[in-house]
Scaffold this motif. Structure first.
Motif, PDB file in Angstrom:
ATOM      1  N   ALA A   1       0.933  -1.260   0.211  1.00  0.00           N
ATOM      2  CA  ALA A   1      -0.127   0.007  -0.105  1.00  0.00           C
ATOM      3  C   ALA A   1       0.964   1.095  -0.307  1.00  0.00           C
ATOM      4  O   ALA A   1       1.922   1.148   0.513  1.00  0.00           O
ATOM      5  CB  ALA A   1      -0.875  -0.066   1.325  1.00  0.00           C
ATOM      6  N   TYR A   2       0.377   2.314  -0.691  1.00  0.00           N
ATOM      7  CA  TYR A   2       1.154   3.448  -0.525  1.00  0.00           C
ATOM      8  C   TYR A   2       1.007   4.121   0.618  1.00  0.00           C
ATOM      9  O   TYR A   2       0.312   5.191   0.971  1.00  0.00           O
ATOM     10  CB  TYR A   2       0.577   4.518  -1.645  1.00  0.00           C
ATOM     11  N   ALA A   3       1.800   3.734   1.645  1.00  0.00           N
ATOM     12  CA  ALA A   3       1.739   4.146   2.980  1.00  0.00           C
ATOM     13  C   ALA A   3       3.049   3.755   3.851  1.00  0.00           C
ATOM     14  O   ALA A   3       3.704   3.051   3.037  1.00  0.00           O
ATOM     15  CB  ALA A   3       0.480   3.519   3.858  1.00  0.00           C
ATOM     16  N   GLY A   4       3.043   4.428   5.023  1.00  0.00           N
ATOM     17  CA  GLY A   4       4.188   4.007   5.695  1.00  0.00           C
ATOM     18  C   GLY A   4       5.584   4.018   4.833  1.00  0.00           C
ATOM     19  O   GLY A   4       5.893   5.169   4.296  1.00  0.00           O
ATOM     20  N   PRO A   5       6.715   3.329   5.365  1.00  0.00           N
ATOM     21  CA  PRO A   5       7.888   3.363   5.010  1.00  0.00           C
ATOM     22  C   PRO A   5       8.006   3.378   3.282  1.00  0.00           C
ATOM     23  O   PRO A   5       9.018   3.865   2.854  1.00  0.00           O
ATOM     24  CB  PRO A   5       8.640   2.238   5.615  1.00  0.00           C
ATOM     25  N   LEU A   6       7.226   2.611   2.752  1.00  0.00           N
ATOM     26  CA  LEU A   6       7.113   2.655   1.258  1.00  0.00           C
ATOM     27  C   LEU A   6       6.620   3.888   0.716  1.00  0.00           C
ATOM     28  O   LEU A   6       7.506   4.235  -0.342  1.00  0.00           O
ATOM     29  CB  LEU A   6       6.107   1.430   0.921  1.00  0.00           C
TER      30      LEU A   6
ATOM     31  N   THR B   1      -2.490   3.085  -3.949  1.00  0.00           N
ATOM     32  CA  THR B   1      -3.222   4.029  -3.143  1.00  0.00           C
ATOM     33  C   THR B   1      -4.457   3.332  -2.874  1.00  0.00           C
ATOM     34  O   THR B   1      -5.103   2.713  -3.392  1.00  0.00           O
ATOM     35  CB  THR B   1      -3.190   5.363  -3.523  1.00  0.00           C
ATOM     36  N   GLU B   2      -4.808   3.469  -1.684  1.00  0.00           N
ATOM     37  CA  GLU B   2      -6.192   3.066  -1.135  1.00  0.00           C
ATOM     38  C   GLU B   2      -7.133   4.076  -1.084  1.00  0.00           C
ATOM     39  O   GLU B   2      -8.217   3.912  -0.590  1.00  0.00           O
ATOM     40  CB  GLU B   2      -6.212   2.330   0.211  1.00  0.00           C
TER      41      GLU B   2
END
Length: 238
Positions: free
Chosen positions: A62-67, A227-228
């Motif tokens: 998911a397009y979130a956090g460390p990524l 992305t969600e």
């Protein structure tokens, strides 16, 4: 380990993954972010609703956090040394689509001329190159081709799904004198479109359409993040 290629680099500034300061940055990211990134596993991603012609798509996460942090640091903050580990993550998504016994062609989604200037090069071509190197080391036969060029396109935030799809297709052109890289074995080859992020899916659908108009059969798309925010469903069984 995916980030072991950067083990001897102590990059200045904050962690690329979470922004933490005053922590050891052995890999350009803190130890917690390295662990999180290396725990990611490829999974299917599908916009809801998917645009017409949207190819099978595999994402790393998911397009979130460390990524998300690492991608932004790479694309927008000039931390180009992240291209190699991010390319290695992208290779895992490609491998989920590509049988090892068939030649693989990677087609990175093209950047506009303005984006290439701002980012000191084509960021997706760079990632695709590193992904190809990782796959070759694992025994795949891989090449990277860039048959498309991207024209400037207007902001699509106010457009509906149909209008967004039209704009995406119209912004892409086939490069002259680019033949079909699978013409000598189309049924045996695997063509994978690569991108950094999938949101509505309009860009990937447009790229697939342009390639298939040129008789280049698209097997699927491999992306680093999904992305969600717009209904992307991830975690679908492969």
């Amino acid at each position: 380990m995916v980030f072991s290629e950067l083990a001897d680099l102590v990059l200045p500034g904050a962690c690329a993954g979470c922004g933490a300061e005053r922590v050891r940055l052995t890999y350009g990211t803190c130890a917690a972010c390295v662990t999180a990134l290396e725990s990611l596993r490829p999974r299917a991603a599908l916009p809801s609703p998917p645009p017409a012609g949207f190819p099978d798509c595999v994402t790393v996460g998911a397009y979130a956090g460390p990524l998300r942090g690492a991608l932004l640091a790479y694309k927008e903050k000039g931390r180009h040394r992240l291209a190699r580990p991010l390319g290695m993550l992208l290779a895992a998504a490609v491998a989920a689509l590509a049988p090892r016994d068939r030649p693989v062609t990677l087609v990175p989604v093209p950047s506009t001329a303005a984006a290439r200037r701002e980012r000191y090069g084509d960021h997706m071509a760079r990632l695709a190159g590193h992904a190809a190197g990782r796959l070759r080391a694992a025994g795949y036969r891989v090449n990277v081709v860039q048959p498309l060029r991207a024209l400037p396109r207007p902001d699509s935030t106010s457009l509906d799904a149909s209008e967004r799809a039209t704009v995406a297709v119209n912004s892409l052109r086939m490069m002259p004198r680019i033949g079909n890289p699978l013409r000598d074995g189309r049924s045996r080859g695997t063509l994978v479109v690569t991108d950094d992020i999938v949101t509505t899916g309009a860009t990937l659908a447009a790229v697939a359409r342009r390639l298939e108009e040129a008789d280049m059969q698209v097997t699927g798309a491999a992306v680093l993040a999904a992305t969600e925010l717009r209904g992307i469903r991830t975690g679908i069984p492969l």
